[in-house]
Write a protein that holds these residues in place. Structure first.
Motif, PDB file in Angstrom:
ATOM      1  N   ASP A 159     -44.554  44.429  34.509  1.00 45.48           N
ATOM      2  CA  ASP A 159     -43.688  45.170  33.602  1.00 45.48           C
ATOM      3  C   ASP A 159     -44.463  46.254  32.872  1.00 45.48           C
ATOM      4  N   ASN A 160     -45.764  46.070  32.717  1.00 46.93           N
ATOM      5  CA  ASN A 160     -46.609  47.064  32.054  1.00 46.93           C
ATOM      6  C   ASN A 160     -47.262  48.024  33.041  1.00 46.93           C
ATOM      7  N   THR A 161     -47.773  47.497  34.173  1.00 42.96           N
ATOM      8  CA  THR A 161     -48.435  48.379  35.144  1.00 42.96           C
ATOM      9  C   THR A 161     -47.442  49.296  35.841  1.00 42.96           C
ATOM     10  N   ASP A 162     -46.157  48.961  35.774  1.00 44.93           N
ATOM     11  CA  ASP A 162     -45.140  49.775  36.442  1.00 44.93           C
ATOM     12  C   ASP A 162     -44.720  50.997  35.626  1.00 44.93           C
ATOM     13  N   LEU A 163     -45.189  51.086  34.394  1.00 45.97           N
ATOM     14  CA  LEU A 163     -44.775  52.200  33.542  1.00 45.97           C
ATOM     15  C   LEU A 163     -45.163  53.553  34.129  1.00 45.97           C
ATOM     16  N   VAL A 164     -46.406  53.676  34.572  1.00 46.27           N
ATOM     17  CA  VAL A 164     -46.879  54.958  35.106  1.00 46.27           C
ATOM     18  C   VAL A 164     -46.199  55.299  36.425  1.00 46.27           C
ATOM     19  N   PRO A 165     -46.144  54.393  37.419  1.00 47.49           N
ATOM     20  CA  PRO A 165     -45.428  54.731  38.662  1.00 47.49           C
ATOM     21  C   PRO A 165     -43.971  55.094  38.426  1.00 47.49           C
TER      22      PRO A 165
ATOM     23  N   ARG B 299     -43.843  58.498  37.262  1.00 46.91           N
ATOM     24  CA  ARG B 299     -44.139  59.411  38.366  1.00 46.91           C
ATOM     25  C   ARG B 299     -42.961  59.541  39.334  1.00 46.91           C
ATOM     26  N   MET B 300     -41.848  58.882  39.007  1.00 49.53           N
ATOM     27  CA  MET B 300     -40.620  58.938  39.807  1.00 49.53           C
ATOM     28  C   MET B 300     -40.759  58.257  41.167  1.00 49.53           C
ATOM     29  N   TYR B 301     -41.634  57.246  41.264  1.00 48.92           N
ATOM     30  CA  TYR B 301     -41.685  56.456  42.488  1.00 48.92           C
ATOM     31  C   TYR B 301     -40.393  55.658  42.585  1.00 48.92           C
ATOM     32  N   SER B 302     -39.940  55.408  43.783  1.00 48.77           N
ATOM     33  CA  SER B 302     -38.746  54.590  43.973  1.00 48.77           C
ATOM     34  C   SER B 302     -39.075  53.137  43.635  1.00 48.77           C
ATOM     35  N   PHE B 303     -38.026  52.355  43.372  1.00 47.68           N
ATOM     36  CA  PHE B 303     -38.256  50.949  43.045  1.00 47.68           C
ATOM     37  C   PHE B 303     -38.919  50.224  44.205  1.00 47.68           C
ATOM     38  N   LYS B 304     -38.528  50.551  45.426  1.00 48.22           N
ATOM     39  CA  LYS B 304     -39.123  49.922  46.604  1.00 48.22           C
ATOM     40  C   LYS B 304     -40.625  50.188  46.663  1.00 48.22           C
TER      41      LYS B 304
ATOM     42  N   ARG C 118     -42.612  50.966  44.155  1.00 52.39           N
ATOM     43  CA  ARG C 118     -43.281  50.315  43.030  1.00 52.39           C
ATOM     44  C   ARG C 118     -43.415  48.812  43.246  1.00 52.39           C
ATOM     45  N   PHE C 119     -42.415  48.209  43.841  1.00 49.72           N
ATOM     46  CA  PHE C 119     -42.488  46.777  44.107  1.00 49.72           C
ATOM     47  C   PHE C 119     -43.537  46.485  45.183  1.00 49.72           C
ATOM     48  N   GLN C 120     -43.681  47.396  46.143  1.00 52.03           N
ATOM     49  CA  GLN C 120     -44.728  47.235  47.158  1.00 52.03           C
ATOM     50  C   GLN C 120     -46.106  47.339  46.527  1.00 52.03           C
ATOM     51  N   LEU C 121     -46.280  48.243  45.559  1.00 50.66           N
ATOM     52  CA  LEU C 121     -47.548  48.336  44.844  1.00 50.66           C
ATOM     53  C   LEU C 121     -47.854  47.030  44.126  1.00 50.66           C
ATOM     54  N   PHE C 122     -46.840  46.442  43.536  1.00 54.02           N
ATOM     55  CA  PHE C 122     -47.005  45.170  42.851  1.00 54.02           C
ATOM     56  C   PHE C 122     -47.428  44.067  43.825  1.00 54.02           C
ATOM     57  N   ARG C 123     -46.784  44.006  44.958  1.00 53.51           N
ATOM     58  CA  ARG C 123     -47.084  42.959  45.943  1.00 53.51           C
ATOM     59  C   ARG C 123     -48.501  43.088  46.497  1.00 53.51           C
ATOM     60  N   ARG C 124     -48.997  44.324  46.605  1.00 54.69           N
ATOM     61  CA  ARG C 124     -50.343  44.517  47.135  1.00 54.69           C
ATOM     62  C   ARG C 124     -51.422  44.172  46.111  1.00 54.69           C
ATOM     63  N   ARG C 125     -51.038  44.027  44.853  1.00 53.56           N
ATOM     64  CA  ARG C 125     -52.028  43.787  43.793  1.00 53.56           C
ATOM     65  C   ARG C 125     -51.700  42.508  43.016  1.00 53.56           C
ATOM     66  N   LEU C 126     -51.261  41.484  43.708  1.00 53.93           N
ATOM     67  CA  LEU C 126     -50.832  40.259  43.034  1.00 53.93           C
ATOM     68  C   LEU C 126     -51.965  39.607  42.247  1.00 53.93           C
ATOM     69  N   MET C 127     -53.167  39.577  42.820  1.00 56.37           N
ATOM     70  CA  MET C 127     -54.276  38.919  42.136  1.00 56.37           C
ATOM     71  C   MET C 127     -54.661  39.661  40.853  1.00 56.37           C
ATOM     72  N   PHE C 128     -54.606  40.995  40.899  1.00 54.05           N
ATOM     73  CA  PHE C 128     -54.884  41.747  39.679  1.00 54.05           C
ATOM     74  C   PHE C 128     -53.834  41.415  38.624  1.00 54.05           C
ATOM     75  N   HIS C 129     -52.568  41.408  39.026  1.00 55.33           N
ATOM     76  CA  HIS C 129     -51.501  41.128  38.071  1.00 55.33           C
ATOM     77  C   HIS C 129     -51.594  39.705  37.527  1.00 55.33           C
ATOM     78  N   LEU C 130     -52.050  38.779  38.349  1.00 57.32           N
ATOM     79  CA  LEU C 130     -52.255  37.420  37.852  1.00 57.32           C
ATOM     80  C   LEU C 130     -53.331  37.418  36.769  1.00 57.32           C
ATOM     81  N   GLY C 131     -54.444  38.107  37.024  1.00 54.62           N
ATOM     82  CA  GLY C 131     -55.506  38.173  36.032  1.00 54.62           C
ATOM     83  C   GLY C 131     -55.058  38.877  34.759  1.00 54.62           C
TER      84      GLY C 131
END
Length: 246
Positions: free
Chosen positions: A177-183, A186-191, A193-206
């Motif tokens: 919810d916080n890391t998605d602010l910048v994307p 930047r007008m990235y589509s939701f799809k 942005r969600f892919q960016l989230f999925r690729r960085r799950l371990m970072f988001h967990l930390g």
């Protein structure tokens, strides 16, 4: 390691927010909002604590097992305290805190890079509507996933396992919810942005793990947009071949 980097950036953002007057003011505003709503939610949850515990496990009569029941009741209290913070956070987001988060993210970007990358010239009402539109799926999806996990935990023998997994999943979504602010800005589509989230799950967990610390999580959530923006800036700089910035 991505998990450790997430934890580090969370606390780096907190320190930067506390040192910067404008970020401090906005962070304290979010902190007070979380505190009011979080305390209210906690009162409701703990009012029904015994009922929930009885629903999960009826109080045993045997003294040999009673101690385990009390231990489980104590663990449930911790879980409920964490959940009240999470639910209070999502409620704040839907109401108005997304605007504060976006402003904190913009200030951080200007502070670190010297400028803000603008991708549109929307008026404030249009920008507000856009922010709320972007926040809605980020709020609804985690709530649905959390409720599904809780339901499975109550209805299946996986309850003890999901008691651990559930808060970890919630922590990842809180981080997103916080890391998605910048994307989103930047007008990235939701799809995308969600892919960016999925690729960085371990970072988001930390990044999200500190949010599970009762009471301290309210302060950390208040300044989370700062650390999340630092992460996005560093990621963009690394992708551009300029790791020294940010």
């Amino acid at each position: 390691m991505d998990i450790l980097r997430g934890i580090q950036l969370n606390f780096r953002g907190l320190l930067l927010g506390l040192r910067t007057p404008r970020l401090l003011m906005l962070g304290l505003l979010r902190f007070l909002t979380f505190l009011v709503i979080g305390v209210g939610a906690a009162v409701v949850f703990f009012a029904y604590h015994q009922d929930i515990m009885q629903l999960i496990w009826t109080k045993p009569e045997s003294l040999w097992v009673l101690w385990l029941w009390y231990l489980s009741s104590w663990l449930l209290s911790l879980v409920l305290l964490a959940l009240t913070s999470v639910l209070g956070y999502f409620l704040c987001q839907v109401l108005f805190c997304v605007v504060i988060m976006d402003q904190m993210s913009r200030i951080t970007e200007r502070l670190v890079t010297g400028q803000e990358k603008k991708h549109s010239n929307m008026s404030f009402p249009a920008q507000l509507a856009y922010l709320i539109k972007q926040e809605t799926p980020r709020t609804i999806i985690p709530v649905i996933v959390t409720l599904v996990i809780m339901g499975i935990g109550w209805l299946t023998p996986l309850g003890p396992f999901l008691t651990i997994v559930g808060p970890m999943v919630a922590a990842m979504f809180l981080a997103w919810d916080n890391t998605d602010l910048v994307p989103a800005r930047r007008m990235y589509s939701f799809k995308e942005r969600f892919q960016l989230f999925r690729r960085r799950l371990m970072f988001h967990l930390g990044f999200g793990l500190p949010f599970l610390i009762p009471l301290a999580n309210i302060l950390l959530l208040s300044f989370a947009p700062v650390g999340a923006t630092l992460f996005q800036i560093e990621t963009e700089n690394n992708a551009a071949g300029n790791p020294g910035r940010g």
